[in-house]
Write a protein that holds these residues in place. Structure first.
Motif, PDB file in Angstrom:
ATOM      1  N   ALA B 111      21.630  56.774  50.021  1.00 60.61           N
ATOM      2  CA  ALA B 111      22.639  55.939  49.352  1.00 60.61           C
ATOM      3  C   ALA B 111      22.083  55.395  48.038  1.00 60.61           C
ATOM      4  O   ALA B 111      22.773  55.369  47.018  1.00 60.61           O
ATOM      5  CB  ALA B 111      23.069  54.794  50.269  1.00 60.61           C
ATOM      6  N   ALA B 147      27.059  51.334  51.692  1.00 59.31           N
ATOM      7  CA  ALA B 147      27.640  52.416  50.891  1.00 59.31           C
ATOM      8  C   ALA B 147      29.135  52.219  50.704  1.00 59.31           C
ATOM      9  O   ALA B 147      29.692  52.489  49.634  1.00 59.31           O
ATOM     10  CB  ALA B 147      27.355  53.770  51.537  1.00 59.31           C
ATOM     11  N   LEU B 154      28.434  58.933  49.231  1.00 56.51           N
ATOM     12  CA  LEU B 154      27.530  59.371  50.295  1.00 56.51           C
ATOM     13  C   LEU B 154      28.345  60.090  51.370  1.00 56.51           C
ATOM     14  O   LEU B 154      29.427  59.623  51.736  1.00 56.51           O
ATOM     15  CB  LEU B 154      26.844  58.143  50.907  1.00 56.51           C
ATOM     16  N   PRO B 217      32.134  56.649  50.423  1.00 52.65           N
ATOM     17  CA  PRO B 217      31.494  57.508  51.423  1.00 52.65           C
ATOM     18  C   PRO B 217      32.443  58.063  52.487  1.00 52.65           C
ATOM     19  O   PRO B 217      33.550  57.570  52.653  1.00 52.65           O
ATOM     20  CB  PRO B 217      30.484  56.566  52.084  1.00 52.65           C
TER      21      PRO B 217
END
Lengths: 323, 308
Positions: B111, B147, B154, B217
């Motif tokens: 991350a 994240a 991510l 993410p």
């Protein structure tokens, strides 16, 4: 100019952030609030949300993401709100950061900094001195400044260092200790001890808050005719043993002092190295003054009792000089 | 996928012959996940943080077979100088950063790698992996939440291969699907069949596109079966035989070969030739690696720090 220990640390970080846009900060409440101890006061206004990142209460994510950012060319400074909370990010520091140079040959230029130490009624969870854990971990540099000028110079050196640096600020010194600090760029290389008081009868080797205890003790002892030398090692890793040996060769007596607990503390390492290398110069055994092996207690009476202080150092120096 | 399969089977042979030491972690059964996901990334701009059952992803990111072999066997020329083995190396030029043995520890690091580029105004997608066991580590929670809060590009694939060493899913978590957790993090999440390489690829491609749009993410659970023990010392007798037999019918490599032959992408003869070439390539690479000396002992004393 005259600065407190805290102002000197902030001055160093501000200087580096202005100079190098790879430097950013990440931590808890360091943004608009300015940090629990106000070390980053004004930083958010000057550098903005991208470079002063307020993170969730997630020490492992904070340190881990700093490591990742450093692998991608940045030079992050991580604030632990209290160094005690490093236990929640221990795996990142020890397992990942401390092994990367050895395994990968890649730099992890992060600084993990924050307030450590006791004497301020902090309780067992806001008072710990955990520097020795990291000296034992391999691959980490460990810095424990005692004075404002060193705090600045060592911080700048730490930010520019290509290895992960654990930077232990003593919260009791933040506003108590004031001194002359060079303006602008000022670097104190890691791994250089400093003789902060010259003497001939006994060497007290210390770092962090214990340096101030040793200096106070030396003043009292001087009135009794005992001339104490005080060596501030400034960094545990790298450790400048030569300056320590030089002092011990001169005085023939060595007392090692730190605020952290005694057993397996860094003082044991210093004592062992003196015994290894400077044994023939010793007129007395190497002694240690350190905290009692307990968590740091809350009530002032208990805390004062378990922590080292100038009186305990005086007593130990007298003993060594009468050995 | 064939390279991944042959690399794994080669390592198993080397372990039995006593030529590979330490842990030999097979990805048998997981090839579609590591290959399909890595193909969804742009290897010139994105970054790969593989786990120990993702050897296929290394090939997709252009890693040289000989280099991988030398790294695994800890011979002179290893990218880790002999300080570590398996897939734990890093190769910044190929944008590969290996794992450590502490599960979950590299997810915040992945991350952070993307975060650095985010601060520069660049979107770099990080792809990383964890298992059904590793997903229970606290750092995974911290990294996903972090994240999501910072919209970091991510992708975390939870490779649910049914067993964490000897511990079954039922003793690792109590939710129905591990991707259900995505809801709690405010991110996209899905659970898919991890034996279907094209499905893995398509799912990851969508995650990459979301990340490039700044949507943060994604959490993808892939369901597979770990067809070997935790590592080769482990006889995995705790896994019911019929479970292994069931999953064997869904072998990601063989089912995909059947599919591409059926669809006319390759002929059966071409597949046969490819298998033979791949095996020969592997054997030649092993021979070259084993001819290399062990690293010099003094390497052990070097490079603890970048500077002293």
């Amino acid at each position: 100019m005259q600065m407190t220990y805290l102002e000197a640390i902030a001055d160093a970080m501000r200087h580096e952030m202005r100079r190098d846009d790879r430097v950013f900060m990440i931590g808890e409440d360091i943004g608009p609030y300015g940090g629990a101890f106000k070390v980053t006061k004004g930083f958010y206004d000057e550098f903005g949300a991208k470079r002063i990142i307020d993170a969730p209460i997630s020490e492992a994510a904070i340190i881990g993401s700093a490591i990742g950012a450093s692998l991608n060319g940045m030079r992050p400074i991580v604030e632990m709100q209290f160094m005690d909370f490093i236990t929640n990010g221990f795996n990142q520091v020890v397992t990942v950061a401390g092994t990367t140079a050895y395994r990968w040959g890649l730099p992890v230029p992060i600084v993990v900094r924050g307030p450590s130490g006791g004497g301020v009624g902090g309780n067992p969870f806001h008072s710990r001195n955990s520097e020795a854990w990291f000296a034992h971990a391999t691959g980490l540099k460990v810095v424990c400044p005692a004075f404002p000028d060193d705090a600045k110079g060592l911080m700048i050196a730490s930010i520019r260092d290509d290895d992960p640096v654990m930077f232990f600020e003593h919260k009791g010194l933040y506003r108590k200790i004031k001194g002359e600090v060079p303006e602008g760029e000022y670097i104190v290389q890691l791994g250089q001890a400093r003789v902060v008081r010259s003497g001939t009868h006994c060497s007290v080797i210390a770092y962090g808050s214990a340096v101030h205890m040793a200096l106070a003790a030396a003043e009292v002892l001087s009135r009794e005719g005992i001339d104490t030398e005080v060596v501030d090692i400034r960094t545990l890793v790298p450790f400048d043993q030569e300056t320590v040996f030089q002092s011990v060769r001169k005085t023939g007596r060595a007392l090692v002092a730190h605020e952290a607990v005694l057993t397996a503390g860094f003082g044991g390492e210093i004592a062992a190295r003196i015994a290894d290398t400077a044994f023939q110069y010793l007129d007395a055994p190497v002694r240690r003054v350190a905290a009692f092996d307990s968590p740091t207690p809350f009530a002032p009476t208990l805390e004062q009792a378990v922590l080292p202080n100038a009186e305990k150092i005086q007593a130990a120096v007298r003993e060594l000089c009468n050995f | 996928m064939l390279m991944a399969r042959e690399f794994d089977t080669a390592m198993l042979r080397l372990y039995r012959q006593g030529k590979a030491f330490g842990g030999v972690y097979s990805q048998l059964g997981n090839e579609a996940v590591s290959v399909g996901s890595a193909y969804a990334l742009d290897r010139d701009r994105d970054v790969l943080f593989p786990m120990h059952r993702n050897i296929g992803s290394h090939f997709v990111f252009g890693q040289d077979l000989d280099q991988l072999m030398v790294n695994h066997l800890a011979r002179e020329g290893s990218q880790m100088r002999g300080t570590d083995g398996t897939g734990h190396y890093a190769d910044p030029a190929r944008r590969i950063y290996g794992n450590v043995s502490h599960l979950g520890a590299m997810i915040p690091v992945a991350a952070g790698f993307s975060l650095a580029d985010q601060l520069r105004g660049i979107t770099t997608v990080s792809l990383t992996f964890i298992g059904d066991g590793g997903a229970q580590v606290g750092e995974v929670h911290e990294a996903l939440n972090f994240a999501s809060v910072h919209k970091i590009p991510l992708i975390l694939i939870i490779e649910n291969n049914q067993y964490a060493y000897s511990t079954p899913n039922s003793l690792e978590f109590a939710c129905e699907r591990l991707s259900d957790r995505a809801l709690g993090y405010g991110m996209y999440g899905t659970t898919i069949d991890g034996t279907d390489v094209e499905l893995v690829y398509a799912t990851c491609l969508e995650a990459v596109e979301r990340a490039r749009r700044g949507e943060g993410p994604s959490l993808i659970e892939t369901r597979t079966m770990r067809m070997r023990g935790h590592a080769e010392h482990d006889d995995f007798s705790y896994v019911p035989k019929d479970l292994l037999e069931d999953w064997a019918t869904k072998d990601p490599v063989e089912t995909y070969i059947t599919r591409i032959v059926r669809d006319g992408v390759m002929t059966a003869d071409e597949v046969k030739a490819l298998r033979e070439t791949t095996l020969a390539t592997m054997i030649a690479s092993i021979d070259r690696a084993l001819e290399r000396p062990w690293p010099a002992p003094e390497e052990g004393f070097k490079n603890v720090f970048m500077s002293t």
